[in-house]
Design a protein around this motif. Structure first.
Motif, short mmCIF file in Angstrom:
data_model
loop_
_atom_site.label_atom_id
_atom_site.label_comp_id
_atom_site.label_asym_id
_atom_site.label_seq_id
_atom_site.Cartn_x
_atom_site.Cartn_y
_atom_site.Cartn_z
N GLY A 180 51.69 20.03 27.68
CA GLY A 180 52.13 20.65 27.21
C GLY A 180 52.01 22.41 27.01
O GLY A 180 52.71 23.17 26.51
N LEU A 181 51.35 22.35 26.41
CA LEU A 181 50.64 23.73 26.40
C LEU A 181 49.78 24.54 27.42
O LEU A 181 48.63 23.96 27.49
CB LEU A 181 50.14 23.34 24.90
CG LEU A 181 50.72 23.48 23.75
CD1 LEU A 181 50.38 22.91 22.31
CD2 LEU A 181 52.03 23.82 23.76
N ILE A 182 49.93 25.77 28.05
CA ILE A 182 49.28 25.79 29.00
C ILE A 182 48.87 27.06 28.43
O ILE A 182 49.82 28.34 28.74
CB ILE A 182 49.99 26.52 30.36
CG1 ILE A 182 50.30 24.70 30.91
CG2 ILE A 182 48.82 26.96 31.41
CD1 ILE A 182 51.59 24.10 30.57
N ARG A 183 47.32 27.84 28.26
CA ARG A 183 46.93 29.03 28.14
C ARG A 183 47.41 30.53 29.66
O ARG A 183 46.81 29.62 30.28
CB ARG A 183 45.83 28.99 27.41
CG ARG A 183 45.14 30.25 27.50
CD ARG A 183 43.79 30.47 26.03
NE ARG A 183 44.44 29.78 24.68
CZ ARG A 183 44.59 30.29 24.08
NH1 ARG A 183 45.46 32.19 24.26
NH2 ARG A 183 44.98 30.65 23.23
N VAL A 184 47.96 31.28 29.80
CA VAL A 184 47.53 32.12 30.49
C VAL A 184 47.32 33.41 29.90
O VAL A 184 47.70 34.74 29.48
CB VAL A 184 48.84 32.13 30.83
CG1 VAL A 184 48.59 33.49 32.30
CG2 VAL A 184 49.27 31.12 31.91
N ASP A 225 51.78 15.50 29.27
CA ASP A 225 51.85 15.01 30.86
C ASP A 225 50.00 15.68 30.59
O ASP A 225 50.43 17.22 29.66
CB ASP A 225 52.13 16.36 32.43
CG ASP A 225 53.85 15.28 31.77
OD1 ASP A 225 53.52 14.07 30.94
OD2 ASP A 225 54.45 15.71 32.59
N THR A 251 60.91 25.85 28.72
CA THR A 251 60.03 26.40 28.51
C THR A 251 59.71 27.34 28.22
O THR A 251 60.44 28.36 28.19
CB THR A 251 59.33 26.56 29.95
OG1 THR A 251 57.54 27.19 30.09
CG2 THR A 251 60.08 26.83 31.26
N ASN A 282 57.15 31.28 26.79
CA ASN A 282 55.71 31.68 26.34
C ASN A 282 55.42 32.00 25.36
O ASN A 282 56.52 32.70 24.54
CB ASN A 282 55.05 32.42 27.41
CG ASN A 282 55.62 33.81 27.77
OD1 ASN A 282 55.53 34.57 27.65
ND2 ASN A 282 56.62 34.02 28.61
N GLU A 294 47.32 19.35 30.49
CA GLU A 294 47.26 20.59 29.27
C GLU A 294 47.80 20.36 27.98
O GLU A 294 48.20 20.40 27.44
CB GLU A 294 47.90 21.41 29.87
CG GLU A 294 47.52 22.23 31.43
CD GLU A 294 47.16 21.91 32.55
OE1 GLU A 294 47.79 21.06 32.52
OE2 GLU A 294 46.65 22.13 33.40
N ALA A 305 55.56 24.03 27.57
CA ALA A 305 56.51 22.84 28.30
C ALA A 305 56.97 21.91 27.00
O ALA A 305 56.43 20.96 26.80
CB ALA A 305 55.92 22.54 29.66
N VAL A 311 50.64 31.52 25.76
CA VAL A 311 50.30 30.45 25.60
C VAL A 311 51.57 29.56 26.44
O VAL A 311 52.78 30.26 26.01
CB VAL A 311 49.74 29.31 24.99
CG1 VAL A 311 50.10 27.95 25.31
CG2 VAL A 311 48.41 29.55 24.41
N ILE A 312 52.17 29.02 27.89
CA ILE A 312 53.15 28.19 28.06
C ILE A 312 53.70 26.85 27.80
O ILE A 312 52.49 26.34 27.87
CB ILE A 312 53.47 28.56 29.50
CG1 ILE A 312 53.30 29.75 30.19
CG2 ILE A 312 54.64 28.16 29.75
CD1 ILE A 312 53.14 29.75 31.55
#
Length: 288
Positions: A243-247, A238, A156, A158, A241, A254, A251-252
């Motif tokens: 594999g792309l998680i916005r914070v 998965d 992972t 970001n 998300e 995985a 963007v994280i």
């Protein structure tokens, strides 16, 4: 008669001036010919030297400067090698150790204080390469880490938005992570890709490194000095998300490591970054 005597000296002066200009031009022309002969001599001498090098070594001198690791990475996707000429390379060297410069006693905002704290922590430095359509993208990052090893390895990192590299990762869903050597060669590669993707020739000017280009969607592969290992990754599918998680403004990413390839064996730890400088891991702290 008086007019003739008046004009005659003027005509003689003009004639002498014309002769002087003609002699000057002849001299310049001769010097130009001599300079051309010197240039041709130097060029012929270099050609002879290159021929001798090929005779005694078995290959041209120019090829002696390239790293011969491409054959070991053909199984990735290599089909052709892109070479870019450098303008003026920046030299790097190992300097003496220095104490941290971050000041934690000064009262600042929470963001500034956190930035100073993070400057005390060494972060890994890697280069991510990806293809956006037919355009290669690359970036240096210090947020890379492993997430899990079971049932398959997952990594992972970001990325701040907006980012052309992130757009390419979201579209192609695959990329390469290049682990860099903790030496001057690794720092040179890392620094090259901190300039962003402002042009389509992101690899132009990269010294002592070949870029293996595969299919239109395959991520570029860097081979050469400063690259010690390559991880071929695929963004997780998965849900929800993918594999792309916005914070907030980041963007994280995985991704699963689907294949690995060795680079140069430098017997060094990977490149690190702390206190705004590239670092080389050295001393060991042991228990008495």
């Amino acid at each position: 008669m008086r007019i003739y005597q008046t004009l005659r000296p003027r005509g003689q002066r003009l004639h002498r001036a014309a002769m002087a200009n003609q002699m000057l031009l002849r001299g310049v022309f001769r010097r130009s010919i001599c300079m051309d002969r010197v240039i041709r001599g130097v060029r012929d001498g270099l050609a002879v030297a290159s021929g001798l090098g090929e005779t005694f070594v078995g290959r041209p001198i120019a090829s002696m400067l390239r790293r011969e690791l491409v054959s070991a990475t053909r199984r990735f996707h290599g089909s052709r090698i892109a070479e870019f000429k450098s303008s003026t390379p920046i030299e790097w060297h190992i300097a003496a150790a220095a104490a941290p410069t971050a000041v934690l006693t000064t009262r600042t905002t929470a963001s500034e204080h956190m930035r100073s704290v993070m400057r005390l922590l060494a972060q890994s430095v890697v280069v991510c390469t990806v293809t956006h359509g037919s355009t290669p993208r690359a970036m240096t990052m210090s947020s890379f880490t492993s997430l899990t090893l079971s049932p398959t390895p997952v990594i992972t990192f970001n990325v701040a938005t907006p980012s052309r590299t992130l757009d390419a990762i979201a579209e192609s869903r695959e990329f390469n992570i290049h682990v860099l050597a903790g030496d001057a060669d690794g720092a040179r590669v890392a620094d090259h890709f901190t300039k962003g993707n402002m042009s389509d020739n992101v690899f132009e000017g990269l010294e002592a490194v070949d870029c293996v280009m595969g299919s239109s969607n395959a991520a570029p592969l860097l081979v050469g000095a400063g690259v010690v290992h390559v991880l071929k990754c695929k963004v997780l599918d998965d849900a929800p998300e993918l594999g792309l998680i916005r914070v907030r403004d980041h963007v994280i990413v995985a991704a699963e490591v689907v294949e690995t390839a060795p680079g140069e064996d430098t017997r060094e730890f990977g490149l690190a970054y702390a206190d705004r400088k590239y670092r080389q891991i050295g001393a060991v702290i042991e228990r008495d």
